[in-house]
Write an enzyme that holds these catalytic residues in place. Structure first.
Site, PDB file in Angstrom:
ATOM      1  N   ASP A 125      -2.954   1.699  -6.122  1.00 26.06           N
ATOM      2  CA  ASP A 125      -2.177   1.697  -4.883  1.00 26.06           C
ATOM      3  C   ASP A 125      -3.134   1.939  -3.722  1.00 26.06           C
ATOM      4  O   ASP A 125      -3.773   2.994  -3.636  1.00 26.06           O
ATOM      5  CB  ASP A 125      -1.104   2.788  -4.944  1.00 26.06           C
ATOM      6  CG  ASP A 125      -0.075   2.663  -3.835  1.00 26.06           C
ATOM      7  OD1 ASP A 125      -0.160   1.715  -3.041  1.00 26.06           O
ATOM      8  OD2 ASP A 125       0.820   3.524  -3.775  1.00 26.06           O
ATOM      9  N   ASP A 180      -0.391  -4.467  -1.677  1.00 26.09           N
ATOM     10  CA  ASP A 180      -1.271  -3.297  -1.768  1.00 26.09           C
ATOM     11  C   ASP A 180      -1.148  -2.496  -3.057  1.00 26.09           C
ATOM     12  O   ASP A 180      -1.695  -1.395  -3.149  1.00 26.09           O
ATOM     13  CB  ASP A 180      -1.033  -2.371  -0.577  1.00 26.09           C
ATOM     14  CG  ASP A 180       0.401  -1.862  -0.505  1.00 26.09           C
ATOM     15  OD1 ASP A 180       1.260  -2.411  -1.212  1.00 26.09           O
ATOM     16  OD2 ASP A 180       0.655  -0.917   0.266  1.00 26.09           O
ATOM     17  N   GLU A 181      -0.435  -3.009  -4.064  1.00 26.83           N
ATOM     18  CA  GLU A 181      -0.376  -2.273  -5.320  1.00 26.83           C
ATOM     19  C   GLU A 181      -0.145  -3.219  -6.495  1.00 26.83           C
ATOM     20  O   GLU A 181       0.433  -4.291  -6.342  1.00 26.83           O
ATOM     21  CB  GLU A 181       0.709  -1.197  -5.283  1.00 26.83           C
ATOM     22  CG  GLU A 181       2.101  -1.711  -5.092  1.00 26.83           C
ATOM     23  CD  GLU A 181       3.153  -0.608  -5.170  1.00 26.83           C
ATOM     24  OE1 GLU A 181       3.026   0.283  -6.043  1.00 26.83           O
ATOM     25  OE2 GLU A 181       4.102  -0.645  -4.366  1.00 26.83           O
TER      26      GLU A 181
END
Length: 360
Positions: free
Chosen positions: A15, A108-109
């Site tokens: 993350d 983003d993860e």
């Protein structure tokens, strides 16, 4: 192969730390160390906040007016989704050096299954450490990672020591780790459900584990089985890369029921941006835009609009959603959840057959 003969999975959840805001601080050194909010505008909402801004209580989905009141020195920057998407692709290329089993959740993860130690680094911890090092060296950004035997705990672990942290939870510690955490932090337990659980005296994973499955079913219906499993550290979901899609969507549950047309419009604009990121990542197009609305009394409705040709621009997608929302006014009651999705998807002329959803 019998279930007991299968190798124990080794899963990493990576993350990125305050991704949008961190990219802006990286690209503009004058922003480093300062409270930064991505998005905003006169009537907009915060899309992302730097850790410096979060110290003032500023968070995503907060109206920009409220954010300015909390921090007079807050710096707003316009979002650059093309840049964020490019950096995301760079990070994903790093992941691919370690495993082909990558399941992105957003820009983003992502989950990575590293059960097979492709590079011979010796452990899932070592792999996670190397991935974080490369993100720092090659992208000048930091990432937090959680390492465990299942997706649910890996995701919890990645949030445990943010920012720039690494947490490893072994199978022996899984149930104990979950028991110690507030249910509000559980993936799949939104703000509304968390408040309902707290009203029943369920504050932590340990409290949840004290309830029998029939008791949970009486209050939470079809979700009860999931809650019963996760509070015991049980999650058998596999990391599923390159899933085909029949719909792509994003939705948000609000902390309070909303009625104001301008606030709802701003929230929908943000939700559309998240959903469109997933549309672009999935490399699909579609002809039907669907608005999802859950009112304060949990009444759920959907409204859809289909087009003769594919919706291939964010502006058209968001405008269709705004049109569907406008048609609901005046509202009969407040809205607690809003979602927007693209359906009837195709990729290279082939119809898709799965769903990709996101709760933000």
């Amino acid at each position: 192969m019998a279930e007991s003969d299968r190798p124990l999975r080794k899963i990493i959840h990576v993350d990125m730390d305050a991704f949008y805001a961190s990219v802006e601080q990286r690209d503009d050194p004058s922003l480093k160390g300062k409270p930064v909010a991505v998005g905003g505008g006169h009537r907009g909402v915060v899309a992302a906040a730097s850790y410096e801004a979060r110290k003032f209580g500023i968070h995503s989905a907060m109206p920009s007016v409220t954010a300015r009141r909390k921090c007079a020195d807050l710096i707003f920057v316009k979002p650059r989704f093309d840049v964020y998407r490019s950096v995301s692709h760079q990070i994903r290329a790093i992941f691919a050096d370690y495993t082909p089993l990558i399941e992105p959740l957003s820009l983003d993860e992502a989950y990575l299954d590293v059960t097979e130690d492709r590079l011979g680094l010796g452990s899932a911890r070592a792999i996670a450490e190397d991935i974080r090092r490369r993100i720092r060296d090659e992208c000048q950004l930091t990432a937090s990672a959680g390492v465990s035997y299942c997706k649910f705990i890996a995701k919890l672990a990645s949030d445990h020591r943010k920012p720039d942290g690494l947490t490893v939870i072994t199978p022996e510690r899984g149930a104990e780790f979950v028991a110690s955490l507030p249910v509000a932090r559980f993936h799949g337990v939104g703000p509304v459900t968390a408040r309902k659980m707290q009203g029943l005296g369920i504050e932590t994973g340990a409290d949840l584990a004290a309830w029998t499955l029939p008791q949970l079913q009486a209050h939470f219906g079809s979700s009860a089985d999931w809650y019963w499993r996760i509070c015991r550290g049980i999650d058998e979901r596999e990391v599923k890369p390159d899933r085909p899609y029949k719909s792509v969507s994003a939705e948000r549950t609000f902390d309070e029921d909303l009625r104001d047309p301008e606030r709802l419009s701003a929230e929908l604009e943000r939700i559309a941006g998240y959903a469109w990121d997933r549309v672009k990542r999935a490399d699909v197009t579609g002809r039907t835009v669907t608005l999802k609305v859950k009112y304060g009394d949990f009444t759920l409705i959907t409204r859809s609009k289909s087009f003769a040709s594919n919706v291939d621009q964010l502006g058209a997608f968001a405008a269709a959603g705004q049109g569907l929302l406008s048609a609901l006014f005046p509202l009969p009651k407040g809205i607690r959840l809003l979602g927007l999705g693209l359906h009837n998807l195709v990729e290279s002329g082939t119809e898709q057959n799965a769903q990709l959803g996101l709760e933000i």
